[in-house]
Design a protein around this motif. Sequence first.
Motif, short mmCIF file in Angstrom:
data_model
loop_
_atom_site.label_atom_id
_atom_site.label_comp_id
_atom_site.label_asym_id
_atom_site.label_seq_id
_atom_site.Cartn_x
_atom_site.Cartn_y
_atom_site.Cartn_z
N LYS A 272 -2.09 -1.22 13.13
CA LYS A 272 -2.71 -2.37 12.46
C LYS A 272 -2.91 -2.08 10.97
CE LYS A 272 -2.72 -4.98 15.97
NZ LYS A 272 -1.79 -6.12 16.00
N PHE A 273 -3.22 -0.84 10.61
CA PHE A 273 -3.32 -0.49 9.19
C PHE A 273 -1.98 -0.71 8.50
CE2 PHE A 273 -7.55 0.84 9.35
CZ PHE A 273 -7.97 1.43 8.17
N LEU A 274 -0.89 -0.35 9.17
CA LEU A 274 0.44 -0.58 8.61
C LEU A 274 0.77 -2.06 8.52
CD1 LEU A 274 2.47 2.24 10.39
CD2 LEU A 274 1.91 2.09 7.96
N GLU A 275 0.49 -2.81 9.59
CA GLU A 275 0.75 -4.25 9.60
C GLU A 275 0.03 -4.98 8.48
OE1 GLU A 275 0.10 -6.50 13.22
OE2 GLU A 275 1.05 -4.88 14.38
N HIS A 276 -1.22 -4.60 8.24
CA HIS A 276 -2.07 -5.31 7.27
C HIS A 276 -2.09 -4.65 5.90
CE1 HIS A 276 -3.88 -8.34 9.91
NE2 HIS A 276 -3.73 -7.43 10.86
N ASP A 277 -1.27 -3.62 5.70
CA ASP A 277 -1.25 -2.89 4.45
C ASP A 277 -2.67 -2.45 4.10
OD1 ASP A 277 0.05 -1.73 2.29
OD2 ASP A 277 -0.10 -3.52 1.03
N GLY A 278 -3.31 -1.76 5.05
CA GLY A 278 -4.70 -1.35 4.92
C GLY A 278 -4.90 -0.11 4.08
N PHE A 279 -4.02 0.14 3.15
CA PHE A 279 -4.15 1.30 2.27
C PHE A 279 -3.35 1.03 1.00
CE2 PHE A 279 -0.81 1.87 5.36
CZ PHE A 279 0.30 2.16 4.58
N GLN A 280 -3.68 1.75 -0.05
CA GLN A 280 -2.87 1.68 -1.26
C GLN A 280 -2.36 3.09 -1.57
OE1 GLN A 280 -4.51 -0.55 -4.55
NE2 GLN A 280 -5.25 -2.14 -3.17
N CYS A 281 -3.19 3.93 -2.16
CA CYS A 281 -2.71 5.28 -2.47
C CYS A 281 -2.62 6.13 -1.22
CB CYS A 281 -3.59 5.94 -3.52
SG CYS A 281 -5.14 6.65 -2.91
N GLY A 282 -3.41 5.84 -0.21
CA GLY A 282 -3.36 6.55 1.06
C GLY A 282 -4.26 7.76 1.17
N TYR A 283 -4.93 8.13 0.10
CA TYR A 283 -5.76 9.34 0.12
C TYR A 283 -6.88 9.25 1.16
CZ TYR A 283 -7.98 13.56 -1.62
OH TYR A 283 -8.49 14.82 -1.73
N CYS A 284 -7.54 8.12 1.24
CA CYS A 284 -8.66 7.97 2.17
C CYS A 284 -8.21 7.54 3.57
CB CYS A 284 -9.66 6.96 1.63
SG CYS A 284 -9.09 5.24 1.71
N THR A 285 -6.96 7.16 3.72
CA THR A 285 -6.49 6.55 4.96
C THR A 285 -6.73 7.40 6.20
OG1 THR A 285 -4.86 5.31 3.69
CG2 THR A 285 -4.53 5.41 6.07
N PRO A 286 -6.44 8.70 6.20
CA PRO A 286 -6.72 9.49 7.41
C PRO A 286 -8.19 9.43 7.83
CG PRO A 286 -5.29 10.72 5.95
CD PRO A 286 -5.76 9.51 5.19
N GLY A 287 -9.08 9.54 6.86
CA GLY A 287 -10.52 9.46 7.16
C GLY A 287 -10.92 8.07 7.62
N GLN A 288 -10.34 7.04 6.99
CA GLN A 288 -10.63 5.66 7.39
C GLN A 288 -10.20 5.43 8.84
OE1 GLN A 288 -12.23 3.35 5.62
NE2 GLN A 288 -12.00 3.95 3.50
N ILE A 289 -9.01 5.89 9.18
CA ILE A 289 -8.50 5.67 10.54
C ILE A 289 -9.32 6.45 11.56
CG2 ILE A 289 -6.53 6.11 12.07
CD1 ILE A 289 -4.73 5.23 9.71
N CYS A 290 -9.62 7.71 11.28
CA CYS A 290 -10.45 8.49 12.22
C CYS A 290 -11.82 7.83 12.37
CB CYS A 290 -10.60 9.93 11.74
SG CYS A 290 -9.16 10.96 12.03
N SER A 291 -12.38 7.36 11.27
CA SER A 291 -13.68 6.70 11.34
C SER A 291 -13.60 5.41 12.14
CB SER A 291 -14.21 6.41 9.93
OG SER A 291 -15.53 5.93 9.99
#
Length: 154
Positions: A82-101
Motif C-alpha cells: 500500500k505504501f508503494l501504491e500510494h507513493d507513501g514516501f519521497q526520499c525513503g529515509y523514514c520509510t522502514p520505520g514508518q512501515i514497522c510502526s
Amino acid sequence: MDLVVNGTRRSVDLDPRTTLLDALREHLGLTGAKKGCDHGQCGACTVLLDGRRVNSCLILAITLLGSSVTTIEGVDHPVQDKFLEHDGFQCGYCTPGQICSAVGMLDEVSKGWPSAVGDAELTDAEIRERMSGNLCRCGAYPNMIPAIREAAAQ
C-alpha cells in the motif's frame, strides 16, 4: 550474546553499551532501521520487539535475551504494498520505520488498545495520532494515511 532477528538466531560480540540499532546496523548488516536523531524522537529506527514497536536507538541490545526483533528486512505485510501504491514516501529515509510502526500500530488497533484520539474506527485522525512518533521530513503523510487505512482493511 544471541539475538533472534527476523526469525533467525544470530550470535554477536557486543559491548554492553551497544544499542539495538547499532547492533543491527554495525554488527548484523541490517541497515533498514535508520539512525535519524539517535534520541528516540524521530522514529526512523523503529523495529518490532516481540511484536511491539520500539525505537531501537533507545534499547540496549544486552537487555534483549529471550526477545525477538523484527526489522523492515523481516516484515511481510500488506502495508508495504500500500505504501508503494500510494507513493507513501519521497526520499525513503523514514520509510522502514514508518512501515514497522504501521505494522505494530495495526496490531495494537486489532487488540483494542486505546489512543488519545479515542476513535472506535481507524479514521485519518486516529492514524495520525497513532503514528505521531514517526516523523517524515519530506512530508509524505498525505499518502501514508490512505496506505495505512487500506492495509488495515485487508
